[in-house]
Design a protein around this motif. Structure first.
Motif, PDB file in Angstrom:
ATOM      1  N   MET A 109       0.822  -1.213   0.000  1.00  0.00           N
ATOM      2  CA  MET A 109       0.000   0.000   0.000  1.00  0.00           C
ATOM      3  C   MET A 109       0.855   1.261   0.000  1.00  0.00           C
ATOM      4  O   MET A 109       0.503   2.256  -0.638  1.00  0.00           O
ATOM      5  N   VAL A 110       1.972   1.233   0.712  1.00  0.00           N
ATOM      6  CA  VAL A 110       2.846   2.408   0.742  1.00  0.00           C
ATOM      7  C   VAL A 110       3.448   2.631  -0.645  1.00  0.00           C
ATOM      8  O   VAL A 110       3.489   3.764  -1.137  1.00  0.00           O
ATOM      9  N   LEU A 111       3.864   1.560  -1.294  1.00  0.00           N
ATOM     10  CA  LEU A 111       4.407   1.681  -2.645  1.00  0.00           C
ATOM     11  C   LEU A 111       3.342   2.158  -3.629  1.00  0.00           C
ATOM     12  O   LEU A 111       3.611   3.017  -4.486  1.00  0.00           O
ATOM     13  N   ASP A 112       2.129   1.637  -3.514  1.00  0.00           N
ATOM     14  CA  ASP A 112       1.037   2.059  -4.390  1.00  0.00           C
ATOM     15  C   ASP A 112       0.689   3.532  -4.162  1.00  0.00           C
ATOM     16  O   ASP A 112       0.437   4.279  -5.116  1.00  0.00           O
ATOM     17  N   ALA A 113       0.659   3.954  -2.909  1.00  0.00           N
ATOM     18  CA  ALA A 113       0.364   5.351  -2.599  1.00  0.00           C
ATOM     19  C   ALA A 113       1.454   6.261  -3.150  1.00  0.00           C
ATOM     20  O   ALA A 113       1.156   7.311  -3.734  1.00  0.00           O
ATOM     21  N   ALA A 114       2.708   5.860  -2.992  1.00  0.00           N
ATOM     22  CA  ALA A 114       3.819   6.656  -3.533  1.00  0.00           C
ATOM     23  C   ALA A 114       3.658   6.827  -5.041  1.00  0.00           C
ATOM     24  O   ALA A 114       3.789   7.940  -5.569  1.00  0.00           O
ATOM     25  N   ALA A 115       3.356   5.735  -5.728  1.00  0.00           N
ATOM     26  CA  ALA A 115       3.186   5.792  -7.183  1.00  0.00           C
ATOM     27  C   ALA A 115       2.019   6.710  -7.555  1.00  0.00           C
ATOM     28  O   ALA A 115       2.125   7.534  -8.467  1.00  0.00           O
ATOM     29  N   ALA A 116       0.906   6.591  -6.845  1.00  0.00           N
ATOM     30  CA  ALA A 116      -0.266   7.421  -7.133  1.00  0.00           C
ATOM     31  C   ALA A 116       0.019   8.899  -6.886  1.00  0.00           C
ATOM     32  O   ALA A 116      -0.536   9.762  -7.567  1.00  0.00           O
ATOM     33  N   ALA A 137       6.075   1.057   6.385  1.00  0.00           N
ATOM     34  CA  ALA A 137       6.871   2.208   5.965  1.00  0.00           C
ATOM     35  C   ALA A 137       8.306   1.779   5.678  1.00  0.00           C
ATOM     36  O   ALA A 137       8.851   2.050   4.603  1.00  0.00           O
ATOM     37  N   LEU A 138       8.914   1.106   6.626  1.00  0.00           N
ATOM     38  CA  LEU A 138      10.314   0.705   6.477  1.00  0.00           C
ATOM     39  C   LEU A 138      10.500  -0.264   5.321  1.00  0.00           C
ATOM     40  O   LEU A 138      11.464  -0.154   4.554  1.00  0.00           O
ATOM     41  N   ALA A 139       9.567  -1.206   5.166  1.00  0.00           N
ATOM     42  CA  ALA A 139       9.668  -2.183   4.078  1.00  0.00           C
ATOM     43  C   ALA A 139       9.585  -1.508   2.712  1.00  0.00           C
ATOM     44  O   ALA A 139      10.156  -2.004   1.730  1.00  0.00           O
TER      45      ALA A 139
END
Length: 183
Positions: A109-116, A137-139
């Motif tokens: 989800m963090v990676l998807d949010a960053a991309a969005a 977050a760390l992952a």
């Protein structure tokens, strides 16, 4: 411990339950949404500083068959109305044993949010109330801030690099790291 001084922060992602709103276990009823005191103001301050804001939330209520995705989305819309608006919402509808890539503490989800948001995960801070929030977050390569509640386990607090006493303090810490040209 403060956030890394060598990182530029351009966005903050919040956990939903017990971070932005008072946790009602498996809540999928918009009428039961009650913001944590100060949540709207904290999000408003982050947004006013030029930060992108979003929510990353585990919602296993869907996988458990206790609510539909539409009910969860309606509940999230109410959170958005009372606390937001948010630039991005990422929801994991899976249960703990499903092996998905999105359920915190996994980074999906963090990676998807960053991309969005068009950001590098390293430019994000995730604010949450349990170790899974900080772990996600760390992952993902982001930073995490733990805001413990009565439900946060002692070992989660001990393992977190950055722990503060309130959502407002978390946003204060983030805002201290926002580049002057961005604010």
């Amino acid at each position: 411990m403060p956030l890394a001084p060598d990182r530029v922060i351009r966005g903050v992602l919040f956990d939903r339950d017990d971070t932005l709103v008072i946790d009602v276990p498996y809540n999928a009823d918009p009428h039961r949404v009650v913001p944590v005191p100060g949540a709207h103001r904290a999000v408003e301050r982050a947004r006013a500083a030029g930060l992108r804001v979003g929510v990353v939330t585990n919602q296993s209520v869907v996988a458990k068959g206790l609510a539909t995705r539409e009910q969860v989305d309606a509940t999230n819309a109410r959170v958005d109305e009372l606390v937001g608006p948010f630039d991005v919402w990422c929801v994991c509808p899976h249960d703990a044993g499903d092996g998905c890539r999105c359920r915190k503490p996994r980074p999906g989800m963090v990676l998807d949010a960053a991309a969005a948001l068009g950001l590098d995960p390293a430019e994000l801070v995730v604010v949450g109330d349990i170790g899974a929030d900080v772990g996600a977050a760390l992952a993902a390569g982001a930073q995490g801030i733990l805001v413990p509640t009565a439900r946060t386990r002692t070992e989660e607090v001990a393992a977190a690099d950055t722990v503060v006493g309130s959502l407002e303090e978390a946003v204060d810490l983030v805002l201290a790291r926002v580049p002057a040209e961005q604010a």
